[in-house]
Design a protein around this motif. Sequence first.
Motif: not given
Length: 141
Positions: A67-71, A88-94
């Motif tokens: 995941f990435v945090y919001k800036y 938090k923004h989860p990273i999704y594949f495809f």
Amino acid sequence: MELLKYIKKNKLAYLSLYLIGIFYFLAIFADFIAPYPYDIQHRDTPYHPPTQIHFFDEKGNFHLRPFVYKYELIDPISKSYKINYDIKHPIYFFTHGHTHYLLGFIKTDLHLFGVKEGRIFLLGADNLGRDIFSRILYASR
């Protein structure tokens, strides 16, 4: 024939051949690999710093999905950002994103990775909020 024998014997030449192959793969599939088109502007995030990918949150808990945090932009003049550890923004594949043509003729909106909400800038953004990672991939063509 002699060139193939030389490449098989020389490990540096073998490694170079693999690296060139990877670079060609990235250039051919830039539309699929890049999270954003090269010309999409996010004007609300100029000079966005590179987004760090996390597996551990601020409390030290492990997450299987990266995941990435919001800036958040604090000062547009000095271009300073603050990380909001609450979002938090989860990273999704495809994942689905902007429409593009894979190999020039297959219309699709599928990308290798991305976030559904928020933004991910692996190498940061320029003065117009364009993703530098995506622009480098497209420029490799």
